[in-house]
Scaffold this active site. Structure first.
Site, PDB file in Angstrom:
ATOM      1  N   GLU A  89       0.813  -1.220   0.000  1.00 19.38           N
ATOM      2  CA  GLU A  89       0.000   0.000   0.000  1.00 19.38           C
ATOM      3  C   GLU A  89       0.847   1.271   0.000  1.00 19.38           C
ATOM      4  OE1 GLU A  89      -3.009   1.922   3.243  1.00 19.38           O
ATOM      5  OE2 GLU A  89      -3.459  -0.116   2.569  1.00 19.38           O
ATOM      6  N   ASP A  90       1.972   1.258   0.689  1.00 21.12           N
ATOM      7  CA  ASP A  90       2.712   2.498   0.928  1.00 21.12           C
ATOM      8  C   ASP A  90       4.080   2.570   0.265  1.00 21.12           C
ATOM      9  OD1 ASP A  90       0.662   3.614   2.409  1.00 21.12           O
ATOM     10  OD2 ASP A  90       1.370   2.743   4.286  1.00 21.12           O
TER      11      ASP A  90
END
Length: 207
Positions: A89-90
């Site tokens: 996600e990051d």
């Protein structure tokens, strides 16, 4: 009898002291897998920090601590996934990379807790709502991981630099994660206590 003090986990500043604590409880091969996951996450998250300014790794290690010290998890795939849960996600890491290096179950767990890409017709709020709704169908191991992640995020909610975010995060946690926590007795008890501890953020009570 008064309300019990909220149990918090961490802060965990580095992997080495946590590893030493876990060395008497986890097998050597699990610790070795966690060594690899921590090295991978550290490289991929780089200099990223959390909203209150702490290094990103602290949150990842806190999530491991919730699972091991709170819930009593020793499953190596779940613990590795805890370290890696934000890496897709990051960062630029793909699920395929996670699968190739850490195996299909770790990749599946990470996929469950990773926010999806927005659809063409969606705004940010709609994408988040779809992600949260999907969690109601999460298998028990993925839900256990997500509840540990959320616990780390909200256990010191008053340290978030934006007051409006504190209140919105409180509302979202009460609306979405407390019902999910009912599937697991330990989490149900912890989140109920958390709700009372941070009830001052409940702006709906003042309307």
């Amino acid at each position: 009898m008064g309300r019990q003090a909220l149990r918090t986990f961490g802060p965990v500043r580095a992997w080495a002291p946590l590893r030493a604590e876990l060395s008497g409880r986890l097998p050597a091969d699990t610790l070795a897998a966690l060594d690899d996951a921590v090295d991978f996450a550290t490289a991929r998250h780089g200099g990223q920090t959390r909203p209150a300014g702490e290094p990103y790794l602290e949150h990842l290690l806190e999530t491991v601590t919730v699972l091991t010290d709170g819930v009593g998890v020793s499953d190596p795939d779940m613990l590795v996934a805890a370290v890696l849960h934000d890496v897709v996600e990051d960062t630029d890491t793909t699920l395929e990379e996670v699968r190739d290096r850490f195996g299909p179950r770790v990749a599946t767990l990470v996929a469950w807790v990773t926010k999806p890409d927005a659809r063409p017709e969606e705004d940010k709020a709609a994408t988040r709502a779809r992600y949260l709704a999907r969690l109601t169908n999460a298998p028990d191991d993925a839900l256990c991981l997500k509840l540990a992640d959320r616990l780390s995020n909200v256990q010191r909610l008053d340290t978030h630099p934006r007051p409006a975010k504190r209140r919105s995060y409180y509302r979202e946690t009460v609306a979405t994660f407390l019902p999910l926590a009912d599937r697991h007795l330990w989490y149900a008890t912890w989140y109920a206590n958390w709700r009372q501890t941070f009830a001052h953020l409940d702006d709906t009570a003042r309307t």
